[in-house]
Design a protein around this motif. Structure first.
Motif, PDB file in Angstrom:
ATOM      1  N   THR A 157       9.607  -2.188  -0.601  1.00 58.16           N
ATOM      2  CA  THR A 157       8.197  -2.745  -0.190  1.00 58.16           C
ATOM      3  C   THR A 157       7.657  -1.768  -0.442  1.00 58.16           C
ATOM      4  O   THR A 157       6.848  -1.182  -0.879  1.00 58.16           O
ATOM      5  N   LYS A 160       6.987  -0.350  -3.689  1.00 60.45           N
ATOM      6  CA  LYS A 160       6.242  -0.762  -4.852  1.00 60.45           C
ATOM      7  C   LYS A 160       4.462  -0.708  -4.063  1.00 60.45           C
ATOM      8  O   LYS A 160       3.973  -0.723  -4.894  1.00 60.45           O
ATOM      9  N   SER A 161       4.867  -0.317  -2.986  1.00 63.37           N
ATOM     10  CA  SER A 161       2.998   0.133  -1.997  1.00 63.37           C
ATOM     11  C   SER A 161       1.986   0.630  -3.189  1.00 63.37           C
ATOM     12  O   SER A 161       1.536   0.923  -2.948  1.00 63.37           O
ATOM     13  N   GLU A 337       1.692  -5.757  -2.771  1.00 62.63           N
ATOM     14  CA  GLU A 337       0.306  -5.834  -3.373  1.00 62.63           C
ATOM     15  C   GLU A 337      -0.502  -5.218  -2.770  1.00 62.63           C
ATOM     16  O   GLU A 337      -1.743  -5.036  -3.855  1.00 62.63           O
ATOM     17  N   TRP A 338      -1.065  -6.036  -1.438  1.00 64.18           N
ATOM     18  CA  TRP A 338      -2.064  -5.405  -1.269  1.00 64.18           C
ATOM     19  C   TRP A 338      -2.509  -3.544  -0.939  1.00 64.18           C
ATOM     20  O   TRP A 338      -3.404  -3.178  -2.140  1.00 64.18           O
ATOM     21  N   SER A 341      -3.399  -2.241  -4.184  1.00 61.30           N
ATOM     22  CA  SER A 341      -4.458  -2.721  -4.890  1.00 61.30           C
ATOM     23  C   SER A 341      -5.766  -1.963  -4.426  1.00 61.30           C
ATOM     24  O   SER A 341      -6.378  -2.133  -5.060  1.00 61.30           O
TER      25      SER A 341
END
Lengths: 596, 158
Positions: A157, A160-161, A337-338, A341
């Motif tokens: 996680t 991925k961030s 993902e947030w 972005s």
């Protein structure tokens, strides 16, 4: 617990405390008690709101009224008018410098409009000395979530961030955790680097003062991921308030079973200790920091081995800085993902900057990566103080460089700043105007590096001293054009050969000022002139005969006897005798003394 | 520097502080913080005593004391003045403030006035950049300083 109808949030950060915010809280409480409303209205001491220029700040919830520049004697009016009668105290509202209109809600202020607060999400909203308020804002939910999955999932996680280290280096955090988790060894450590040494940067301190629990939660998450049961916070002894609030938060977390053995019934054990720094800039470097925690001189060592392999007491250690940790819980709550972005292609999320220097809105801000310097300086910062002209902004502290007008529209991220000859650093942003001499600024930083060099490697110990001496020579008007080449060459050698990050980046202020302000160096060397009139040895004082009334005030003030002239006749300064102290300039009532 | 003689009570205090940290050499910096908090400074004799308690060479203690700017081997004045020399304060005129204090007290950075009233130091960033330039007298922060205010501020201290 009483069900309060209204809350007055008062900033208890260092800046506002220096302007008597503690007294404001006392006075507000007295007035509320006098009005018999203690069961309906509470006064909460929060952390920093960020808008330090307008401090002390009092915010009223639920109507979000934002009072600025509050003084203890204003407490009576706030309570009698606003709390009792519901009428806002207009004179304490923020006045928009463009429209001269009063703005009541901080949401509508230029300073806050372009900000996005992730690391600072709780600063100014919660009482940092009460863990319940942190929990009420989803605190420790991320930890609970992580403990239900595997460490590998949590590391994925973070990877991925796209979060990168906020202390300056910008190393991907998830990757760092992965390396530490794969290092063999039963005993591992999580270290929080709170040794904020960059002069002019105070975000780590503000986070610890305003939201210590977010750092504790993130350290526990990191411990679970890499397999450590012990965390250490290395903090400057000069930050007593941050230390105190961290200690309170740690105790409350232990009482709630969020630190200690078998956290939330998961079988995972983790606890935190505090280690104090003692004032050494180099200790912000990982290996130096680890030596300092071991009770030794904070001297760096060659990497590899990296701390992830052999760190504190020779055990695998993961070091992250305060702001990096403060981002972690949100990544788990809102999803990687947030987070990914927000920002630019290679720099995700937001960055906190300490905006200071010659700017209208000094304070702590947080903006998405990719925001331009122009937006930061003019929209958020409110432009240059006193309507002067913008000259440069220094980022990255003593390791960074200056950005100029031509960089104003560059999106801020790790790579763009490096490409522009500066660096992200920990996030100090010092704005300079036309009155600042860039050669003096370079000298200022070199003096800092010379003071703070640990002395272990020769390039940093000797090389920086030589750089400083040459810069000093130039500011005294004794430099030559050959010195400029020498500065550049020596800078390159130091960058290539110094042992640690401190030495490898210390010539940056010199190189970037030569690159961007070459003419200013030439003016000092060839014309023996300081365009900003900052370098004392290069100032030339003169008296304008048309303005001089012959009052003799300057001649009497001159300690060198360099001013001659008869009463009621124009005076003259003997530049040979003049010691350039500026006493005449201060004394003259007719603006007849000029400086060039 | 003048030699000082530690009495038994003072030696016991040092032993007590060291014992609190389990006489562990790894806790040297914490020991020094606490000892300086008690004595106000760390003279040679105190360092020797700490070295004896922690079973490490006195050179190691001295090495650590001199490495970190927080530790001092000079006694401080009754009031200690610290002028912030962070970048934000520097660009807003901290140098002028410092010059004024030096002139007023006739001491240099690191010095103590002959009557032991004030000592003068520089520090890096208090974190109150909104108030730059800033100085601390003991724990009190003075912000938005101008050199002409210095005389009045110092006069408030006994």
């Amino acid at each position: 617990m009483p069900n309060y109808k209204m809350s007055l949030l008062c900033c208890g950060g260092t800046g506002c405390r220096a302007s008597e915010s503690v007294r404001i809280v006392e006075r507000l409480r007295e007035e509320i008690a006098a009005a018999g409303m203690d069961n309906d209205v509470q006064v909460v001491v929060t952390g920093c709101f960020g808008f330090c220029e307008q401090g002390p700040i009092v915010k009223v919830i639920p109507d979000n009224t934002f009072y600025t520049n509050v003084k203890p004697e204003d407490a009576e009016e706030i309570v009698k008018e606003h709390v009792v009668k519901g009428r806002k105290v207009t004179r304490l509202l923020y006045e928009d410098p463009d429209t001269q209109k009063h703005i009541s809600d901080s949401k509508h202020m230029g300073f806050y409009q372009k900000q996005l607060r992730i690391a600072l999400r709780n600063c100014g909203f919660i009482n940092p000395e009460n863990i319940d308020e942190y929990i009420a804002r989803d605190g420790y939910e991320a930890l609970a979530k992580v403990l239900q999955g595997t460490p590998q999932e949590a590391i994925e996680t973070v990877k991925k961030s796209g979060l990168r280290g906020r202390g300056g280096g910008g190393f991907p955090t998830g990757l760092k955790w992965e390396i530490a988790s794969k290092s063999p060894g039963k005993e591992k450590y999580v270290v929080c680097n709170a040794d904020e040494g960059d002069p002019g940067a105070f975000m780590d301190r503000s986070i610890l003062e305003s939201d210590p629990n977010s750092v504790i939660e993130a350290m526990a998450i990191c411990g679970y991921c890499i397999g450590a049961s012990k965390g250490l916070v290395y903090i400057r002894a000069e930050y007593p308030l941050a230390v105190k609030r961290l200690q309170i938060a740690m105790k409350q977390a232990r009482d709630y079973g969020l630190l200690g053995d078998d956290i939330l019934g998961s079988g995972f054990n983790f606890d935190i200790e505090i280690r104090y720094g003692a004032g050494a800039f180099v200790c912000g470097e990982e290996t130096a920091l680890i030596h300092s925690m071991e009770g030794k001189r904070g001297e760096p060592t060659v990497k590899p081995p990296f701390p992830a392999v052999s760190g504190y007491l020779g055990k695998p250690t993961n070091v992250n800085n305060v702001e990096t940790f403060a981002n972690i819980p949100v990544i788990f709550l809102k999803g990687p993902e947030w987070f990914a972005s927000i920002g630019t292609e290679k720099s995700k999320g937001t960055k906190v900057f300490a905006l200071a220097g010659k700017i209208n809105n000094v304070g702590l801000i947080e903006v998405p990566m990719g925001t331009t310097l122009r937006e930061v300086i003019y929209d958020i910062g409110g432009g240059i103080k006193g309507g002067k002209e913008f000259k440069a902004v220094q980022t990255g502290g003593p390791s960074g460089g200056c950005l100029t007008k031509k960089h104003l529209d560059t999106p801020i991220d790790y790579d763009n700043l490096t490409a522009a000859g500066s660096m992200m650093g920990s996030g100090g942003m010092i704005v300079m105007d036309e009155d600042d001499c860039m050669v003096s600024v370079a000298k200022f930083y070199l003096q800092f590096t010379v003071d703070e060099s640990c002395g272990k490697c020769a390039p940093c110990r000797i090389g920086n001293k030589r750089l400083e001496e040459i810069l000093d020579k130039i500011t005294k008007g004794k430099g030559t054009m050959e010195d400029l080449d020498y500065l550049k060459n020596l800078s390159k050698v130091i960058k290539d050969t110094a042992l640690c990050g401190l030495g490898q980046t210390s010539p940056n202020p010199v190189l970037s000022t030569i690159d961007n302000f070459y003419d200013e160096y030439v003016a000092h060397i060839v014309d023996k002139r300081c365009p900003a009139h900052k370098c004392r040895a290069l100032r030339v004082y003169a008296i304008d005969p048309d303005r001089c009334k012959g009052c003799t005030a300057c001649a009497r003030a001159c300690p060198a006897g360099a001013i001659k002239g008869e009463v009621k006749q124009a005076h003259v300064i003997d530049t040979e005798k003049c010691i350039r102290c500026g006493a005449c300039l201060e004394k003259c009532k007719f603006n007849a003394v000029t400086v060039q | 520097m003048d030699k000082i003689e530690l009495n038994k009570c003072q030696k016991d205090k040092i032993a007590e502080i060291c014992a609190e940290f389990h006489n562990s050499p790894g806790e040297l910096i914490n020991v020094l913080h606490k000892t300086q908090g008690h004595f106000g400074y760390l003279p040679e004799e105190v360092q020797r005593e700490i070295a004896r308690n922690l079973h490490i060479p006195v050179a190691k203690v001295y090495g650590v004391v001199t490495f970190y700017s927080f530790f001092t081997m000079q006694p401080k004045g009754r009031h200690s003045i610290s002028v912030c020399m962070g970048t934000a304060c520097y660009v807003r005129g901290a140098e002028g403030v410092l010059e004024e204090i030096k002139k007023e007290l006739k001491i240099d950075v690191g010095g103590v006035t002959p009557d032991g009233k004030f000592s003068l130091e520089c520090l890096r960033c208090v974190g109150a950049c909104g108030l730059a330039p800033v100085m601390l007298v003991d724990e009190k922060v003075y912000g938005r300083l101008e050199p002409k205010q210095i005389k009045g501020i110092l006069a408030q201290y006994e």
